[in-house]
Design a protein around this motif. Structure first.
Motif, PDB file in Angstrom:
ATOM      1  N   SER A  87       0.860  -1.174   0.000  1.00 21.36           N
ATOM      2  CA  SER A  87       0.000   0.000   0.000  1.00 21.36           C
ATOM      3  C   SER A  87       0.900   1.228   0.000  1.00 21.36           C
ATOM      4  O   SER A  87       2.119   1.118   0.151  1.00 21.36           O
ATOM      5  N   PHE A  88       0.285   2.405  -0.146  1.00 19.38           N
ATOM      6  CA  PHE A  88       1.022   3.631   0.121  1.00 19.38           C
ATOM      7  C   PHE A  88       1.264   3.705   1.626  1.00 19.38           C
ATOM      8  O   PHE A  88       0.436   3.289   2.435  1.00 19.38           O
ATOM      9  N   VAL A  89       2.400   4.250   2.007  1.00 25.76           N
ATOM     10  CA  VAL A  89       2.847   4.196   3.396  1.00 25.76           C
ATOM     11  C   VAL A  89       1.899   4.902   4.367  1.00 25.76           C
ATOM     12  O   VAL A  89       1.909   4.624   5.573  1.00 25.76           O
ATOM     13  N   ALA A  90       1.042   5.795   3.881  1.00 26.07           N
ATOM     14  CA  ALA A  90       0.130   6.520   4.775  1.00 26.07           C
ATOM     15  C   ALA A  90      -0.795   5.583   5.542  1.00 26.07           C
ATOM     16  O   ALA A  90      -1.255   5.922   6.639  1.00 26.07           O
ATOM     17  N   THR A  91      -1.092   4.417   4.986  1.00 25.60           N
ATOM     18  CA  THR A  91      -1.876   3.431   5.730  1.00 25.60           C
ATOM     19  C   THR A  91      -1.225   3.165   7.081  1.00 25.60           C
ATOM     20  O   THR A  91      -1.896   3.136   8.123  1.00 25.60           O
ATOM     21  N   CYS A  92       0.091   2.989   7.080  1.00 27.26           N
ATOM     22  CA  CYS A  92       0.814   2.704   8.322  1.00 27.26           C
ATOM     23  C   CYS A  92       1.087   3.946   9.149  1.00 27.26           C
ATOM     24  O   CYS A  92       1.228   3.854  10.368  1.00 27.26           O
ATOM     25  N   TRP A  93       1.206   5.097   8.476  1.00 30.46           N
ATOM     26  CA  TRP A  93       1.364   6.323   9.276  1.00 30.46           C
ATOM     27  C   TRP A  93       0.234   6.427  10.298  1.00 30.46           C
ATOM     28  O   TRP A  93       0.457   6.791  11.453  1.00 30.46           O
ATOM     29  N   ALA A  94      -0.989   6.153   9.869  1.00 28.12           N
ATOM     30  CA  ALA A  94      -2.132   6.293  10.774  1.00 28.12           C
ATOM     31  C   ALA A  94      -1.973   5.405  12.003  1.00 28.12           C
ATOM     32  O   ALA A  94      -2.264   5.825  13.136  1.00 28.12           O
ATOM     33  N   ILE A  95      -1.500   4.176  11.789  1.00 26.90           N
ATOM     34  CA  ILE A  95      -1.301   3.248  12.911  1.00 26.90           C
ATOM     35  C   ILE A  95      -0.220   3.783  13.837  1.00 26.90           C
ATOM     36  O   ILE A  95      -0.370   3.792  15.068  1.00 26.90           O
ATOM     37  N   THR A  96       0.880   4.243  13.249  1.00 29.09           N
ATOM     38  CA  THR A  96       1.990   4.768  14.053  1.00 29.09           C
ATOM     39  C   THR A  96       1.586   6.035  14.791  1.00 29.09           C
ATOM     40  O   THR A  96       1.934   6.219  15.965  1.00 29.09           O
ATOM     41  N   TYR A  97       0.867   6.931  14.129  1.00 30.96           N
ATOM     42  CA  TYR A  97       0.422   8.170  14.785  1.00 30.96           C
ATOM     43  C   TYR A  97      -0.442   7.857  16.004  1.00 30.96           C
ATOM     44  O   TYR A  97      -0.424   8.592  17.006  1.00 30.96           O
ATOM     45  N   LYS A 128      -6.008  -5.153  18.042  1.00 29.10           N
ATOM     46  CA  LYS A 128      -7.193  -4.329  18.318  1.00 29.10           C
ATOM     47  C   LYS A 128      -8.051  -4.146  17.062  1.00 29.10           C
ATOM     48  O   LYS A 128      -9.266  -3.983  17.163  1.00 29.10           O
ATOM     49  N   ALA A 129      -7.409  -4.151  15.912  1.00 24.27           N
ATOM     50  CA  ALA A 129      -8.143  -3.853  14.681  1.00 24.27           C
ATOM     51  C   ALA A 129      -7.447  -4.487  13.484  1.00 24.27           C
ATOM     52  O   ALA A 129      -6.275  -4.860  13.544  1.00 24.27           O
ATOM     53  N   VAL A 130      -8.207  -4.598  12.401  1.00 23.07           N
ATOM     54  CA  VAL A 130      -7.668  -5.005  11.103  1.00 23.07           C
ATOM     55  C   VAL A 130      -7.967  -3.860  10.140  1.00 23.07           C
ATOM     56  O   VAL A 130      -9.112  -3.389  10.057  1.00 23.07           O
ATOM     57  N   MET A 131      -6.932  -3.405   9.417  1.00 21.11           N
ATOM     58  CA  MET A 131      -7.107  -2.286   8.488  1.00 21.11           C
ATOM     59  C   MET A 131      -6.568  -2.669   7.110  1.00 21.11           C
ATOM     60  O   MET A 131      -5.436  -2.354   6.764  1.00 21.11           O
ATOM     61  N   PRO A 132      -7.386  -3.369   6.314  1.00 21.95           N
ATOM     62  CA  PRO A 132      -6.969  -3.684   4.938  1.00 21.95           C
ATOM     63  C   PRO A 132      -7.184  -2.463   4.032  1.00 21.95           C
ATOM     64  O   PRO A 132      -7.839  -1.482   4.406  1.00 21.95           O
ATOM     65  N   VAL A 157     -11.408  -1.516  10.029  1.00 18.53           N
ATOM     66  CA  VAL A 157     -11.248  -0.170   9.498  1.00 18.53           C
ATOM     67  C   VAL A 157     -10.911  -0.304   8.014  1.00 18.53           C
ATOM     68  O   VAL A 157      -9.915  -0.927   7.660  1.00 18.53           O
ATOM     69  N   GLU A 158     -11.728   0.255   7.151  1.00 15.81           N
ATOM     70  CA  GLU A 158     -11.483   0.180   5.712  1.00 15.81           C
ATOM     71  C   GLU A 158     -10.626   1.357   5.251  1.00 15.81           C
ATOM     72  O   GLU A 158     -11.020   2.510   5.431  1.00 15.81           O
ATOM     73  N   ASP A 159      -9.470   1.064   4.688  1.00 20.24           N
ATOM     74  CA  ASP A 159      -8.710   2.095   3.993  1.00 20.24           C
ATOM     75  C   ASP A 159      -9.234   2.108   2.560  1.00 20.24           C
ATOM     76  O   ASP A 159      -8.841   1.292   1.728  1.00 20.24           O
ATOM     77  N   VAL A 173     -18.199   0.143  -0.780  1.00 17.92           N
ATOM     78  CA  VAL A 173     -17.128   0.003   0.210  1.00 17.92           C
ATOM     79  C   VAL A 173     -17.123   1.259   1.074  1.00 17.92           C
ATOM     80  O   VAL A 173     -17.570   2.324   0.665  1.00 17.92           O
ATOM     81  N   GLY A 174     -16.633   1.100   2.284  1.00 10.01           N
ATOM     82  CA  GLY A 174     -16.676   2.187   3.250  1.00 10.01           C
ATOM     83  C   GLY A 174     -17.852   2.069   4.197  1.00 10.01           C
ATOM     84  O   GLY A 174     -17.877   2.715   5.242  1.00 10.01           O
ATOM     85  N   SER A 175     -18.821   1.218   3.833  1.00 11.85           N
ATOM     86  CA  SER A 175     -20.011   1.061   4.673  1.00 11.85           C
ATOM     87  C   SER A 175     -20.006  -0.246   5.459  1.00 11.85           C
ATOM     88  O   SER A 175     -20.971  -0.564   6.139  1.00 11.85           O
ATOM     89  N   PHE A 176     -18.906  -1.012   5.374  1.00 11.67           N
ATOM     90  CA  PHE A 176     -18.838  -2.317   6.037  1.00 11.67           C
ATOM     91  C   PHE A 176     -18.175  -2.234   7.409  1.00 11.67           C
ATOM     92  O   PHE A 176     -18.639  -2.840   8.371  1.00 11.67           O
ATOM     93  N   GLY A 177     -17.072  -1.527   7.510  1.00 10.46           N
ATOM     94  CA  GLY A 177     -16.323  -1.460   8.748  1.00 10.46           C
ATOM     95  C   GLY A 177     -16.926  -0.495   9.751  1.00 10.46           C
ATOM     96  O   GLY A 177     -17.878   0.241   9.450  1.00 10.46           O
TER      97      GLY A 177
END
Length: 368
Positions: A87-97, A128-132, A157-159, A173-177
């Motif tokens: 993925s683009f790294v911003a997916t992980c930035w959110a987790i790290t932040y 705690k969560a799964v963020m695909p 959490v849907e990215d 999509v976006g309405s499942f998580g």
């Protein structure tokens, strides 16, 4: 470089709707509502309906939206969030932040999305969560992953940063998580004239807290109930997005036409072509092909007037910024192979059939 087929052309889209944009931006300038304001509120309401959801909250970026999504679910230090290395790294930035730890799981070779069959082995007492990620605009396997999250009591959490309008089993999509994050970076299928993003949820309490957190943790000006952030969407971006949202379905239909044309023309070449998860309908934010001679093909195409791009050549687990997590080359071989072999072909709604044919013809000549 003067290309016959540019990889992407934002100005082409702007030209098609310039009068509408001029009116919307002019109205915003007349109002003077530059941080949030009525244009943002109008867009939030329209986008929530578009996503088959109850609430949308506008942000200054998709990264900010994902960060707040995790905070809403009380993800923090000591927690783990399972996600994809592709993925683009911003997916992980959110987790790290949020103070949590990204835990990677390899992808499905066919769709390039997070492989549901590998998730349970990565779950620990700290998960705690799964963020695909709905990568390239193609839905991940929401049926399988939703079932795992429900059974193991994990937040989903849907990215959806790349997947505006994509569907799974006929539902957006976006309405499942519990929460989903979208990006409106200019190059996205629904792009702002600058940075912007949104968080989507069906939960009114989560939406209310998200609105407070994006505005310095405040619901009453100068009174702050918790540590917040300056993550507000600009009023002008709300105005622009409100105009563009009306055109999104037509643009998506054209992307699907282009993708179908590519697939028809490139079937029979040695390329590995995109595949969509069963029950899913993608929006082709990207049309990504794969081949071991990727670098040679990229040079040949650009030498023959066709632009290309790479999404994403180095998986996140091998990025220097995440070396402290201890992952090594070979840990996620499918993601690593995709990074080595992937090539993004031009795809945007204003492309002509002739341009698609030129790009496909250049590829065919390379393999001949």
């Amino acid at each position: 470089m003067n290309l016959r087929v540019p990889y992407f052309d934002l100005t082409a889209q702007t030209r098609t709707i310039r009068p509408e944009l001029d009116v919307a931006i002019g109205r915003n300038l007349d109002r003077g509502s530059f941080c949030l304001g009525p244009d943002v509120v109008d867009f939030e309401q329209s986008f929530a309906r578009y996503c088959d959801s109850a609430h949308a909250v506008g942000f200054n970026s998709g990264t900010s939206a994902l960060h707040i999504a995790l905070l809403l679910l009380n993800v923090g230090p000591g927690d783990e969030v399972i996600t994809t290395p592709m993925s683009f790294v911003a997916t992980c930035w959110a987790i790290t932040y949020a103070g949590a730890k990204p835990v990677f799981v390899d992808v499905d070779d066919a769709t390039c999305n997070l492989d549901p069959a590998r998730i349970e082995a990565a779950i620990t007492p700290r998960t705690k969560a799964v963020m695909p990620v709905h990568l390239y605009g193609q839905p991940f396997d929401l049926g399988a992953i939703s079932e795992i999250c429900a059974r193991r009591n994990l937040a989903l959490v849907e990215d959806a940063a790349q997947a505006h309008g994509a569907t799974y089993a006929g539902r957006k999509v976006g309405s499942f998580g519990a929460v989903a994050g979208f990006s409106f970076y200019p190059g996205k299928n629904l792009g702002a004239c600058g940075e912007a993003g949104a968080l989507v949820t069906r939960d009114p309490a989560l939406a209310a807290r998200a609105r407070a957190l994006r505005e310095h943790g405040s619901t009453v000006r100068y009174y702050h109930d918790e540590i917040g952030f300056n993550y507000r969407m600009e009023g002008i971006q709300g105005a622009v997005l409100g105009v563009k949202l009306k055109h999104l379905d037509a643009w998506t239909a054209r992307r699907r036409e282009i993708a179908a044309r590519y697939t028809q023309l490139l079937t029979g070449t040695p390329l590995k072509l995109p595949r969509v998860v069963p029950r899913g309908e993608g929006v082709f934010h990207l049309y990504v092909v794969r081949h071991p001679r990727r670098d040679e093909l990229k040079k040949f195409m650009e030498a023959n007037g066709v632009g290309t791009a790479l999404h994403y050549p180095l998986p996140i687990h091998l990025q220097k910024c995440y070396a402290s997590l201890g992952y090594q080359a070979g840990d996620f071989p499918l993601a690593e192979a995709i990074g080595r072999d992937c090539l993004s072909l031009p795809i945007y709604p204003e492309m002509t059939d002739e341009q698609v044919d030129i790009a496909a013809g250049v590829i065919s000549r390379f393999f001949q």
